[in-house]
Structure formats: C-alpha cells, structure tokens
Design an enzyme around this catalytic site. Sequence first.
Site, PDB file in Angstrom:
ATOM      1  N   SER A   1     -15.187  28.884  29.404  1.00 35.41           N
ATOM      2  CA  SER A   1     -14.372  29.501  30.409  1.00 35.41           C
ATOM      3  C   SER A   1     -15.387  29.958  31.599  1.00 35.41           C
ATOM      4  O   SER A   1     -16.554  30.154  31.116  1.00 35.41           O
ATOM      5  CB  SER A   1     -13.634  30.577  30.054  1.00 35.41           C
ATOM      6  OG  SER A   1     -14.370  31.904  29.631  1.00 35.41           O
ATOM      7  N   LYS A   2     -14.905  29.896  32.449  1.00 34.85           N
ATOM      8  CA  LYS A   2     -15.378  30.464  33.905  1.00 34.85           C
ATOM      9  C   LYS A   2     -16.081  31.848  33.405  1.00 34.85           C
ATOM     10  O   LYS A   2     -17.496  32.109  33.959  1.00 34.85           O
ATOM     11  CB  LYS A   2     -14.405  30.450  34.947  1.00 34.85           C
ATOM     12  CG  LYS A   2     -14.850  30.900  36.028  1.00 34.85           C
ATOM     13  CD  LYS A   2     -13.935  30.923  37.387  1.00 34.85           C
ATOM     14  CE  LYS A   2     -14.022  31.741  38.382  1.00 34.85           C
ATOM     15  NZ  LYS A   2     -12.978  31.806  39.101  1.00 34.85           N
TER      16      LYS A   2
END
Length: 384
Positions: free
Chosen positions: A247-248
């Site tokens: 995830s970012k």
Amino acid sequence: RRPHYPDHTMSDAPRYRFAPSPTGFFHVGGARTALYNWALALRTGGTFVLRIEDTDAERNRPEWTEGIIEALAWIGIHRDDPHFEGPYFQSEYAAQHVEAAQRLVDRGFAYYCDMTADEIDARNKADGTQGYQGWSRDRGLGPGPGRALRFKVPAGTTTVRDRVRGDVEFDNSLIEDFVLLRGNGSPMFLLANVVDDISMGITHVLRAEEHLPNTPKQQMMWEALGHEPPVWAHLPLLVNDQRKKISKRRDKVALEQYRAEGYLPEAMVNYLMTLGWAPHGEEIQPWSQMEADFRLEDVNHSPAFFDLKKLAAFNGEYIRAMSPHQFLEACRPWLLAESAPYPVDRFDEHTFLAMAPVIQPRCSTLADAPGLVDFLFLPDPVLD
Ligand code: GLU
C-alpha cells in the site's frame, strides 16, 4: 455532448480493458494488470481498451490521465499501437449509465427506495438485522429526489467462473439490494463499470483480486441487462515482506518512483510479469517470449510477494546485458544530473564508455552509476 461508445461489432476478436481510477500515481499492481491484459490482447489479435474511471469529481484532473498514458508507454503499452483503443472517460457516459438503470427498472430488476441511512440503521436496530433488507421492494415507489434506485438481488447463489480462481460461489442472501443510482440520481460506480464494459463490448475482465466481492453483483447486472457475463480473472494480491498487501502508506508502490530511481522499463516489465505467473524456462526473458507464453490458466491465485531485492537483481541483470553505449544513454540523466558527485562539465563520455564494462556489474539501478565513476571526474582525485 453525448459521446458514443465505440463500435465493436465488426469483429469477434477479444476485447480486454484496463480501467484505472486516476489517483495521481501509477500503482505497480495496476501496471501488472495492464501488462497481463496487454499480453493477451497482442497474442490473440484482440484489443486493449483504456477506460479512465473518473466519476469522482476530484479524480478528473487531466494531468493524472496524462500520467497514466505516460506510465503505460514506459512499460511498452503505446497508445498509437493498433491494439490500443481509447482512452475513454467514464464520466462522459453518465447519461447511458442512467438509461441502463431505467432498463433495469423496466425489466423488474430494480426499485426505488426513500430510506435514509439513519432510517436503515434504526430499522436494523429494531429488527436485529444488518444491512439493507429489501424493505422497499414492494412499496411501488417511483423516482424522486432523495430516492435511491436499488438492484433486486434474487434468491439463490451466484457462481462466478474465474479463470484464475476457478468457480467461486456466492450466497445471494448475503448480498444486499445494492444501490445503482444515488438519491440525487447519479450512477454508482458498480453500475457505471458494468454498463461501460457491456457497451464497449468487453469480453475479458482481468483486474485485481480486491474486486472479487463486487463480481457477483456485477454478474447479476450483466445478466439482468440481457448479456452473457465476460470471462472474469482476478489477479493475485501483491504483498510485502510481512505478507501484507502493498500500500501507498507502507510501501513503494508508484511505478514513477522506480523509474526515477533508475529501474529499466524492460526489467520492471519482466519482473511484474512474474508476480503471479511463472515464465516458461528462465525467469529473465524478453517481452516477445512472455507475450507468446502467457496464459490466464497459468496464473497463480495465492498472493505474490513483491520482492524489492529480486526486482533489483532483475534490474542488475538487464543493466549487465546492455552494450556500453546503451548503458551510457540510459544513465545519462543521472550522470549529468546536478546531484552528480562531480562537476558535470568534467564528465567525459569516452572515459565513461571505457569504464562501463567494469561499472555495469556493480549497478543495480542506473542511479548507482555516478557514484561509481566519480573518481574519474573529480578535479583532485583523492587517493586513500
Ligand atoms: N477503476 C477500478 C480500479 O481502479 C477498476 C475496476 C475494474 O477493473 O473493474 O480499481
């Protein structure tokens, strides 16, 4: 202006699509999805449709679409290729999404409901239930402000035939009558996504596994609108070294960042292809080979480890395989960057080319090059 959908009725060739929602950066998982679609479109003489799912008003920035097109080009998916079609913009087709919703009403597959979120909560509390329980199904409400349109989920089960995961069965009693049009009349994402896929003649939907829970709802819509569902294929999650979905927040997921750090597109493409699929023979191989061999049936459904060390090793191999001239050209932006550890006007191509065979085996990214040749170009070599 009322845009038309493409005319896809002239040919039976498969139509794949890549349907990103713009976010301002290009996720490596999206790149893998795009590449799998692209490989199949090329090999089967089909089409790769790019559809920008921009129905969120704040996702409507033109530069984000440019970023998507540029990132695709970097991994070899070029908009001027005859297999490429688009981009289409979902936001331009809202009128058609609403018309399809009306067809669902006409066919008895959808109904209006005026209950607010608070009323639904209160009713759930009173009845000891969860979610929306079809309360307005038989109230015969017509359209009106504040009235959402809901899909009437039939009893029974829905079997999604997934090319990667096999048959996945969903119990319809666990799927609530989901919203198609909001109370203000605007189409919901799931409806827009299906109506566009149908109208664009999409035959194969390859996408991230996160979308699998939506698939039974979408399949019901395909059928209710009178169409055979497409071939579904949900691609395995990408996870980090802690087996968590990348995830970012936690991980480096932007393709642009790898590009900026000196990863070669060929290495990136080769590595991304292996995330869920095993190339035949050597793992490191040219695109043409992967395009010829890639089959959905061979895609693995268990999560794929996005291994930064392995990616760097792939990149190193690709760097070693370059000629000195190719290496120089690829490194040039880093060699002549302001951040180079020597005065760039002292950089000399001939010296660099002579040293390249010694430098290349020591680079895992192009950005490593300046630090390995700095002693050649420093005004006063420091010998220690
Ligand atoms: N726009 C969706 C996304 O970016 C894709 C939905 C789909 O592929 O069906 O996640």
